[in-house]
Every structure is written in C-alpha cells, then in structure tokens.
Design an enzyme around this catalytic site. Structure first.
Site, PDB file in Angstrom:
ATOM      1  N   SER A  67       0.787  -1.236   0.000  1.00  0.00           N
ATOM      2  CA  SER A  67       0.000   0.000   0.000  1.00  0.00           C
ATOM      3  C   SER A  67       0.817   1.283   0.000  1.00  0.00           C
ATOM      4  CB  SER A  67      -0.952   0.010   1.204  1.00  0.00           C
ATOM      5  OG  SER A  67      -2.016  -0.891   0.983  1.00  0.00           O
ATOM      6  N   GLY A  71       4.172  14.094  12.138  1.00  0.00           N
ATOM      7  CA  GLY A  71       4.823  13.306  11.112  1.00  0.00           C
ATOM      8  C   GLY A  71       3.822  12.760  10.115  1.00  0.00           C
ATOM      9  N   TYR A  72       4.336  12.186   9.041  1.00  0.00           N
ATOM     10  CA  TYR A  72       3.473  11.540   8.060  1.00  0.00           C
ATOM     11  C   TYR A  72       4.218  10.378   7.429  1.00  0.00           C
ATOM     12  CZ  TYR A  72       6.024  14.681   4.819  1.00  0.00           C
ATOM     13  OH  TYR A  72       6.989  15.364   4.120  1.00  0.00           O
ATOM     14  N   HIS A 113       3.463   6.099   5.521  1.00  0.00           N
ATOM     15  CA  HIS A 113       2.535   5.066   5.065  1.00  0.00           C
ATOM     16  C   HIS A 113       3.161   3.704   5.315  1.00  0.00           C
ATOM     17  CE1 HIS A 113      -0.873   3.488   2.796  1.00  0.00           C
ATOM     18  NE2 HIS A 113      -1.300   4.724   2.641  1.00  0.00           N
ATOM     19  N   ASP A 114       2.306   2.697   5.536  1.00  0.00           N
ATOM     20  CA  ASP A 114       2.725   1.309   5.643  1.00  0.00           C
ATOM     21  C   ASP A 114       2.265   0.557   4.405  1.00  0.00           C
ATOM     22  OD1 ASP A 114       3.602   1.994   8.144  1.00  0.00           O
ATOM     23  OD2 ASP A 114       2.166   0.744   9.241  1.00  0.00           O
ATOM     24  N   GLY A 115       2.852  -0.615   4.171  1.00  0.00           N
ATOM     25  CA  GLY A 115       2.410  -1.437   3.058  1.00  0.00           C
ATOM     26  C   GLY A 115       2.765  -2.890   3.273  1.00  0.00           C
ATOM     27  N   ALA A 116       1.972  -3.783   2.651  1.00  0.00           N
ATOM     28  CA  ALA A 116       2.222  -5.217   2.747  1.00  0.00           C
ATOM     29  C   ALA A 116       1.750  -5.908   1.479  1.00  0.00           C
ATOM     30  CB  ALA A 116       1.512  -5.810   3.959  1.00  0.00           C
ATOM     31  N   GLY A 148       4.063 -11.618   2.106  1.00  0.00           N
ATOM     32  CA  GLY A 148       5.295 -11.819   2.840  1.00  0.00           C
ATOM     33  C   GLY A 148       6.296 -10.689   2.740  1.00  0.00           C
TER      34      GLY A 148
END
Length: 484
Positions: free
Chosen positions: A86, A325-326, A328-331, A334
C-alpha cells in the site's frame, strides 16, 4: 591532529576506521551503529532481509542486511527491490496532485465529471463522490474487492466497471474507511486525464523527474534487479519462501504494487520534505500542494493498526506527543514496508522487509532511530492493560459486514469473541479467524491469535458509530457496519 576523512558517492564518510555521516549541525549519524542494530534486530525477529534508508540533511544513506531468498541465499544489497504493497498509494496520490497543480483536475468535482462510467451501488453516492474523498479514504468505497481484470492496458477500466455494484462501507464524507477500490479509481482518473496507462504516467510524471531509477510497477521490470522474495511462517521462527512472488493482478498497481529500493522511497519523501522540488531543482509539486497533502482531513478511530492519528490526501498522519509526522505502511505476500517522515527534523526513514516479524523489527528500530535523529517518542506497542476494564458487551454483540468480510461478535462466559470470516470474492483467502477480544476501553479491544503481521502481538478492534447512528467496527482500518 585532524581526522583523515574521506567521502563516498553516497555522502558517507570514513575517518580513522569509522564510517558515518554528519548533518548540517555537525552531529554524526553513526551508520556503523545502525548497521549493527539492523543486523541484530533483523536476526532477532526472524526477518530474512531488510533494507533501510535514512534521509538526513538532504542526503539518503542506505543499509541492507540478510538474504532476499532463504532458498537461494542471495544476499540483500542496497539496490535490492521489494514489493511495497500500500505504499503505492502515496505514489498514486502524488501523481493525482501533479494533475491538480496543472489545472487538469478539480479535487472537489464529482468523479463522474471525469469518469462518466463510474458508479457505485448507491446512486446518490455515485453523483457526489469526489477525488478529495478518494484520496482521504472518506468516499465510503470499500477495500477488499479482488478482481483480476487481466494483464492488458485496459485492466483499470475493466476493474472500475466490475466494481460498480460493490456496497459502500459507509456514506461518502461521513467516516474514514481504508479503500483499495478508491485508489484504483484514482488510477483510472490518471489514465483518462493523461491519456496514458497508469504505469506510464507514473514513470513520465513522477519517477523520471525524481530520478527514481530503481522504482517500477511490473514484475518483468523487477527481473532487472535483485528482487526480494516474500516469506511466510509461524511467529518466532524463520519463515519459508512464499508459494508465489506476487498474487496481485496488474490492476492492483495504483493501490498496491510499486516495487522499489528503500533508497528510492526515501528520495520520494525528500521531494515532499523539500516543498515539491526534486534534487536537481525540477519542480514536481507546488509548495502549497505539498502542504495540502499533509493537512488533516479526517481523524482515525483506529489509531493503532497503522499508527494513524488521522489522514491527509494520501498520507497517513502521526502525532508523536506533539511532534508531527506523516508516512505510510504497506504489505504484499510476505513483504512489508514502513515509511516515516518527520518534517521538523528534516528526517525520513524507509524500511523494506521480506517476511518474519517485520512489524516488531520496525517498531524496535524506528523507536531508536526516530528518538535519536528527530526527538520522537513513539507510542508503546498496542496491548491491553494489566487489569482490563469491565465492559458492557451487549451493545457490541452482533454481525458486521463489508465487502469480502463478515465479522460476528459474541459474548462467551462474560468475554468478547469475534469470528472474522472471508466471503464473496475473498472466500478462499483464509479460514475464518477466531479472535478473543480483551478490553482496552469500552470501545477498543485487543484481538488475540491473529499473528504479528497485523499489529505485533495484538490486533486493534475498534467499535464506533457512523454519523447516521449506525454502529460499526474497525478492523484493519476498514469500517464494517452492523447489519444484525
């Protein structure tokens, strides 16, 4: 006697056998120390490989550790590329804002003005959903609609057509609900406005101006580089290579498939930190647009799943005890990525991994890094208190549903329990998850038994109410309205 100092092409320095970098105040960034910490924490949390990029005082410093594939033993290097899941949404959002800057797109005009074929299950929502709402996850469009529209250049057009009858999570503009469909619609908007497929528009309008030579969108492009393989397995053990490198169709690109090095992710962040200007002086975004993307649009009821205090236009927003702060995470399958930017310190940190206890690695490493480099105190890991409060469960018991998922909340011997079941197009993704719910507050619960990939030891389950009075539950930042 003066130190014998030399610099390499990345701005690293070597002095009397040490290596590191200095910021404009003369403070040393001890890269040898952070390499050691990356190695140790990666091994401790059974992460096969990790690449770390630290942006400090305008310079990107890159580190790598481990192996890209436990079956082949290929080592990770700073030019290794990872799937970022993401985090791709930041690239799509930035590209949309380039079109806004150019006067080619109005954030507040209905999407149907640009895409006449766009529609959702609610006719009124079809007429009113805007690009601004898509960017901030406030359109009501759901997330977990999986549809393989093929490998052709028309994949996004076909995806948007197929999503027409998918039910909304909530009425547009009333609440946040993390949305993959929304970002695919944004990808299609980019195609219509530019006359190019999303992949080409991204390269021409963003990757090339920023000099991101190790960033791509298609699997065959990744073959030119050392590509990380995702790994899966039980918590606390070394994971095994995943059965497939990538399970996502081409149409997932705008919301979930950009492939890059950690260094290139940090270089994208540098443009945002520098007010929209690339390192070579090319203006990519206006300063006003950069600020607008970081401005809070909506608060987040679930402040733990992705550490989100709120959401801007694309960016996840954080408030670390008053330090803004700003990121993003993603996956993906695996593979897990984490980007954090602290504008007051001019610091950005990108971590890309390929399995194992990636979230624990992120939490431990970033707690140390951001404290030293940016004065940030990150919150403690999400967990129930030692003495959980007594909660009236009766108002929470029931069935909650959104596209692809049914959540059934029950009371068992005075304790809350949930069954998270995949349905519709996601029915083959996993067996139903049995989740014990431990109270944190009257509306926030810690879910057990779902694994570290979700939220370290516990998964946040947050009960809330929509503007129209409908009860809902948030799991994974997705809003599931109560239906029974």
């Amino acid at each position: 006697m003066a130190e014998n100092v030399s610099w390499d092409a990345q701005g690293n320095w070597e002095a009397n056998g040490g290596w590191g970098a200095r910021d404009s105040t003369g403070k040393k960034l001890d890269l040898a120390h952070w390499q050691s910490r990356l190695d140790a924490l990666r091994a401790e949390h059974h992460v096969p490989a990790a690449s770390l990029a630290i942006l400090m005082d305008g310079t990107v410093h890159e580190l790598a550790s481990g192996v890209l594939h436990r079956g082949t033993g290929v080592t990770a290097t700073t030019d290794s590329v990872y799937q970022m899941g993401s985090i791709a949404k930041i690239y799509t959002a930035t590209l949309i804002m380039r079109l806004v800057d150019a006067g080619q797109l109005d954030l507040d005009a209905p999407v149907v003005d640009v895409l006449p074929e766009f529609s959702v299950a609610d006719p009124e929502a079809t007429r009113t959903i805007t690009t601004r709402q898509l960017l901030s996850h406030t359109s009501g469009l759901t997330c977990d609609f999986t549809y393989d529209s093929g490998r052709g250049d028309d994949c996004l057009a076909k995806y948007v057509e197929a999503a027409k009858d998918v039910a909304l999570d909530c009425p547009p503009g009333t609440a946040i609900s993390y949305s993959g469909i929304g970002y695919n619609v944004l990808g299609r908007i980019i195609e219509v406005v530019t006359g190019k497929v999303w992949d080409e528009a991204l390269k021409d309008l963003l990757l090339t101006p920023l000099g991101l030579t190790h960033t791509m969108t298609l699997p065959e492009e990744a073959l030119r580089f050392r590509a990380a393989m995702g790994h899966l397995g039980e918590a606390g053990q070394d994971p095994d290579p995943a059965p497939s490198w990538d399970l996502m169709p081409r149409s997932a690109g705008p919301y979930g498939r950009v492939i890059a090095t950690a260094g290139d992710v940090a270089r994208l962040a540098r443009m945002h930190l520098d007010g929209g200007v690339a390192q070579d002086g090319t203006r990519v975004l206006s300063e006003e647009t950069v600020a607008l993307m970081q401005r809070r649009v909506v608060d987040s009821p679930d402040k733990w799943t992705v550490s989100a205090d709120g959401w801007g236009l694309g960016w996840t927003l954080y408030d670390w005890n008053g330090v803004r702060g700003y990121g993003h995470d993603g996956a993906s399958i695996g593979q897990y990525g984490y980007l954090r930017v602290v504008p007051s310190a001019g610091v950005a940190v990108a971590l890309l991994t390929n399995g194992g206890g990636a979230r624990e690695l992120y939490a431990a490493l970033y707690r140390e890094l951001l404290a030293e480099l940016a004065g940030v105190t990150m919150p403690e890991p999400f967990a129930p208190p030692a003495q959980p409060p007594t909660v009236d469960l009766a108002p929470l018991v029931g069935t909650y549903r959104r596209e692809g998922v049914v959540i059934t909340v029950t009371e068992r011997d005075g304790a809350a329990h949930a069954v998270y079941e995949f349905v519709d197009g996601m029915k083959d993704f996993s067996e139903p998850l049995e989740i014990d719910l431990v109270p944190v507050t009257e509306t926030v619960f810690a879910g057990t038994g779902v694994g570290a990939a979700f939220s370290q030891d516990y998964m946040p389950v947050v009960f809330s109410t929509l503007e129209d009075g409908t009860a809902c539950v948030y799991i994974g930042m997705r809003c599931g309205p109560k239906v029974a």
